[in-house]
Each structure stands twice: as C-alpha cells, then as structure tokens.
Design an enzyme around this catalytic site. Structure first.
Site: not given
Lengths: 259, 393
Positions: B373, B135, B132, B278
């Site tokens: 999207e 550029p 779809l 940690r």
C-alpha cells in the site's frame, strides 16, 4: 414460547482476580463480562426459540450495581430483552438469596422454559438453578448435553458419569446446560448495534417485593469463613526411558493404586 | 454511521469496545492456538475465515441492504488491529477482502453490480481480490500495461498482475483488474477497472508465491490472455480507474496502519509475558533495566502509532481530507511494527528466531508493512508534497 436464561456478569477471568480480605468475596468493582458458561445457555435458548414460532428469549441477571455490559453481550447475540435486578442491598447475597431474587424476576417474565448454566465460572456453587426451580415450583432437568423442544415439552440428553439419560419433561421447566451443549455464536457488529436499543428492565428489591434483610450480607445464611490458596502443583518426576520406561510407568501407576 | 470518538482520543464508544472484545476473544481462543500450524504449512485457514464470515467481519463497513453490518472504516481498523495483534495473515486476508475486494464494488459499482456481488462477499462465503500491481511496476499505477479492449458486448482482457491477495482461494469469486482501455490525446493511458469472475476462460491463477511472511494468506500472480467478460463488468466510469484507485489507496494505507499497530502491540504483549517468566543470571528478565527500556520504547511507539492511525481512520469516516494523515499513520505505524518486531526478537533471543514463537512470525510479517500500500518512501514523498515541497525527478 418465552425462554428465560439466567446469566451472570463476572469479573473478566483474563484479568487478575482479587478477594475482599474481610468478606472473602470476589472483588466485582471492575469491568464485568458475561460468564462464558452462560453463553452456552444463551445460544441454546436462541436456537430453541428459533425453532418454535412466536418465541422470545429474555435474559435475567442480578447485580449489586447497574452493570449491563455482560447483558449487552447476550442481547447482541440475539436475546430480545433483559431484566436486571440491581440493588445496593444485594452485595454479599448467598446462593439461596440469589435464587430467591432470580425466581421473583423470572416469574415476571412468565417463562415456558428457564435455562441456566450448571454453575458459574466465578462462584461454582452449582446450587442456584435447582433452588430457582424449587422456588418457582417447576421441575428441573440438570446437566443437559442436548436439548430439544416443541414448545410444550422438552427433551434432554442428561449427562451422567456413564453416558447420558434421555429425559422428557412437560413445560414449564428449568434446564441446566453444560458447556458444549451448543457452540455459542460471536455477536456480530449488527447485533452489537441492535443491542443498544433493546430494553433492559432494571428492577430493585422493592419492585420485586423482597425485604432487603432476606438478601445481602445480612440475609446470607452461608458465610465464607476462610480462603486459602490452591496448592501449587509439584514438579513431578521425569522418567528417562532406558529400555524399562514402560515397566516403570506401570509400577508407578500400581503404586498410586490406579491399576 | 456509527460515529467516531474525538480524533485525539483513544476512548472508544461502547459498541466499538464490544466489537474489540469479541474479536479479541476470537483471536485468543480460536486463532492463537492453531495459526502457527497454518503459518508453518503455508496453508490458507479456511475454518477461521469461515468463522470470521459468520461474525460478520467481511461485511463490517457495508450497509445492511447488501448483507453488511452497517459499520464503518473505523470499526474495521479496530478489528484489523485486534487480529494483527495475534496474526497478520488473517488480518491481511480480511483487509484485502473488505478494502480491496468488496469496497471498490460498493464505492464504484452500479446498484445491479452491488446486488449481484456484495451479499456473498459480505457474508465471507466468497472473497474478491483487486489486481492493480503488475510485474513491471509496483506503486506506479499509471504504468499499467494490462489492456482491456471492447469487442461487441464484451471486454477482452490481456496482461499480468502480481502479488494479488485472496486471488486464488477456493472461495475467491472475482478479481477486479485495472487495465488500459484507451489513450488520451497526450498519449497518457485511460485506465478502467474490470471485474473478472474466477474461472473465466483465459484467466489463469499462477502458483502460490513463497513469501517471507503472511504465509497463511493467499497471494498469486494472475495471467489474462484473451479473457472475455460481459460489458457490464466495467466497474465505475470508463477511464476513471486510476482516480478510483487513488481514493482506495488512502483507505488502504490507514488499514495497513491498523495492522501495523496490532503487530506492534502483539510484540509488547509477548515481551511482557516473556520477561515476567524467563530467568537469566539468577533473576527475572523483567528486573533488567535494559530490557525494561526496550519494552517501554516499544509501548511508546505503539501508542503514538495508534493515535496516528485512529486519527486517520476518524477522518476517513468523517469524510475529511486525510492524504497527509493517512501517509503519516502508515509510515509511523509500519516503522513502529518493524522496530518492535526487531526488539521483541532480540528480547526473546534464540526463541525469537524460531518460527513456532509468535515473535518469530511477527518478525517475518513486519517487513511487508513498510512496503505494501505504498512503501515508506512513497509515504514520505506524499508528506513532502502535502508540505508544498516540489516534485523531485
């Protein structure tokens, strides 16, 4: 060919496990899943059944409650039906009691081949499958790393310390399989949906004609008297290689008498 | 249809629970140990994709008659979330393969086209892509410059497509491209969708992009020069390509929302493990209230995002209107993912800046969720339109 697979539903090993402080037995009240070691047996059974026309795979399990989610996993993988022996009196059953119950349930399925894992991931006694074989009066072949059958006999590569034995045995028989005998499939969503409507035959001890006093805490001839935490591994020794690393490692290995 | 839980709840039906458990096991046992290497090498993980195919994931929302699993978009969203919790490259490969590759063929294809292409796509043996974006224009599908003209029994496609996922793998079988096939009286273009099989003369797959994230997924620029395909490769009605897209995009938004929830959850998972292990300044990080609050905020964002995405997914399956809900789900979930990735990296400190840690990957993978999207700005625009606010120049 009727292939029966013994499967165990165990607490999820990914969740923290806890022991009952008085009975020292594993807390099984949470969600149970299909024991990973049994997924190899289910897969092996499905592959063997696929190669012999008219075959069907039945999974057999035992639980103090009516838990079936682990059985649904086996059904989603492709097993045709499940038999669950579920009875409150089963809580605390030892290995031999378990074998008596499973043998009674398996007999009803009229098996040609019974497959089990070498041991469960939560209990590790490794004694139930051979006890089942004895109670059913069937030969047992243990530690299979490869299994093939034509429906009348079974050929097994039996894992040993040095390599493997080729064993052939007529059916019916009990075979225990090691992890890695085959790569278990993941259940597909289609399989998961199909499993919802597959039969799970739930039986009580009375259905099997077993006296509740033979099983559970009362019938158990084996008692866990004490448990202790596994020793935590010590930090070990770091050897910095200053040109003599190899010699120091060899010296260490000699010291602990492995070379 | 498998049914869907009440939109406001997170309780899953047993079959959805079982599906989630299966994918979680796959992600933990097979993806987590190896995906870092694929990510580092920018390599498409063919063996993992093959296993996902065997698991039926690429056929999840399609009917069994085409080799599908008979599930739906809700089930797909659950799977995407579980995968993205561990790795987004695989999740987007599945999302694009199913939602953009196979879904248009199922939704708009003729019976013959479905029979021809869907079984291989559902099995995961092959992948399809959707072309779809060009550029010159991202979310502006109406500005399509690629053309397809009819010449006898063939369509001749000319143009360029950009950022096309799954378009250049060695199992890519076809790309559906949008192209201008005519002009209306008012000068606006008629856009149609044309299926171009991989390897068609005149169809060139450009080199793999060097991406900031999703580096184990496959993305290329595609060029079409006098590329001829048979007339029966038109997908759906001629001139309806733009409308087809819009309907696919709503679905895609929900799916990207699901990926975002997964990434946001993955950040929580990783941080919980890390602060519990940690030590700094003589105590576990977990004992720091500052860090507890950070993790609590991450959890809250994830929960809200999950509610929004599952509501939109449930609407999608029920066939209810979802333009507003899909836009909200995509917006809040992608922003939750970005915020969680930023905070998780902060909690991990220097280790969070290392590509070898999952949170390092999460940080790189999060940004695209606010872009693909439809950008966050597009989602806000859609929500404003749904509120009745006027179009702005």
């Amino acid at each position: 060919m009727n292939v029966v697979v013994c499967v165990k539903q165990i607490p999820d090993p990914a969740a923290p496990a806890s022991l009952d402080p008085t009975t020292h037995t594993l807390d099984r009240s949470g969600k149970l899943i299909l024991d990973d070691s049994d997924s190899y047996g289910v897969e092996m059974a499905l592959q063997l059944a696929a190669n012999v026309e008219g075959s069907e795979v039945t999974v057999v399990s035992m639980a103090p409650n009516s838990e079936t989610s682990g059985l649904r996993t086996a059904l989603a993988m492709g097993a045709a039906k499940a038999i669950l022996v579920s009875d409150g009196a089963l809580a605390g059953t030892d290995a031999l009691g378990t074998a008596k119950v499973l043998a009674a349930a398996i007999r009803r399925a009229e098996p040609d081949l019974v497959i089990a894992a070498t041991e469960s991931t939560d209990g590790y006694t490794g004694t139930v499958p051979v006890q089942v074989a004895e109670l059913l009066g069937l030969p047992s072949v243990t530690f299979a790393k490869a299994v093939a059958t034509d429906g009348s006999s079974v050929k097994v590569e039996r894992q040993t310390e040095a390599g493997y034995d080729d064993v052939e045995c007529s059916l019916p028989a009990v075979v225990t399989v090691t992890a890695g005998v085959v790569e278990p499939r993941y259940p597909s969503f289609k399989g998961i949906m199909a499993a919802k409507s597959k039969p799970v035959d739930t039986l009580s001890l009375a259905d099997l004609g077993i006296d509740p006093s033979e099983v559970g805490f009362t019938g158990a001839r084996q008692e866990i008297t004490d448990v202790s935490a596994a020793e935590s591994r010590s930090a070990g020794e770091i050897v910095v290689d200053e040109g003599d690393g190899a010699q120091r490692i060899v010296a260490f290995l000699e010291q602990i008498k492995v070379v | 249809m498998t049914g869907v839980p009440s939109p406001a709840g997170l309780d899953l039906r047993p079959e959805h629970e079982a599906l989630v458990a299966t994918v979680r096991r796959f992600a933990r046992d097979e993806v987590a140990p190896v995906i870092g290497g694929y990510y580092e090498r920018g390599e498409f993980p063919y063996p993992l994709v093959a296993t996902m195919g065997e698991m039926g994931l690429f056929g999840l929302p399609f009917p069994e008659e085409y080799g599908g699993m008979g599930g739906d978009a809700f089930a797909l969203c659950l799977v995407l979330e579980e995968l993205a919790r561990v790795d987004s490259s695989l999740a987007i490969t599945l999302e694009a393969g199913v939602g953009l590759g196979a879904m248009p063929i199922h939704r708009f294809g003729t019976e013959d086209q479905r029979q021809r292409w869907l079984p291989d796509l559902c099995s995961g043996r092959s992948l399809a892509a959707f072309g779809l974006t060009e550029p010159g224009g991202g979310s502006d599908a109406g500005a399509t410059r690629t053309t397809a003209r009819r010449d006898g029994d063939e369509w001749v496609v000319d143009g360029t497509k950009a950022f096309i996922t799954n378009s250049g793998t060695r199992i890519t079988r076809l790309v559906t491209v949008t192209a201008v096939t005519g002009r209306r009286a008012d000068g606006r273009p008629d856009i149609s969708a044309i299926v171009v099989p991989s390897g068609t003369p005149g169809f060139t797959v450009g080199p793999e992009y060097s991406k900031v994230g999703w580096t184990a997924s496959d993305t290329h620029e595609l060029a079409f020069a006098g590329c001829r395909v048979p007339a029966d490769h038109l997908l759906g009605e001629e001139g309806r390509g733009y409308a087809q897209f819009l309907s696919i995009l709503d679905t895609g938004r929900v799916a990207i929302g699901a990926l975002s929830v997964g990434l946001a959850q993955g950040c929580v998972d990783e941080c919980l493990g890390y602060v519990g292990e940690r030590e700094a300044f003589g105590r576990k990080l977990a004992q720091s209230q500052v860090l507890q609050f950070k993790v609590a905020d991450m959890e809250a964002r994830t929960h809200v995002a999950r509610l929004a995405v599952r509501d939109a997914a449930a609407r999608l399956v029920a066939g209810r209107p979802l333009r507003r809900e899909a836009a909200i789900a995509k917006l809040v979930a992608s922003e939750a993912a970005m915020a969680n990735a930023r905070e998780a990296t902060q909690i991990f400190g220097g280790y969070g800046f290392m590509n070898e840690t999952p949170v390092g990957r999460f940080y790189r993978d999060a940004k695209i969720l606010e872009i693909g999207e439809g950008t966050s700005e597009v989602q806000r625009m859609l929500i404003a339109r749904e509120l009745g606010l006027p179009a702005t120049p």
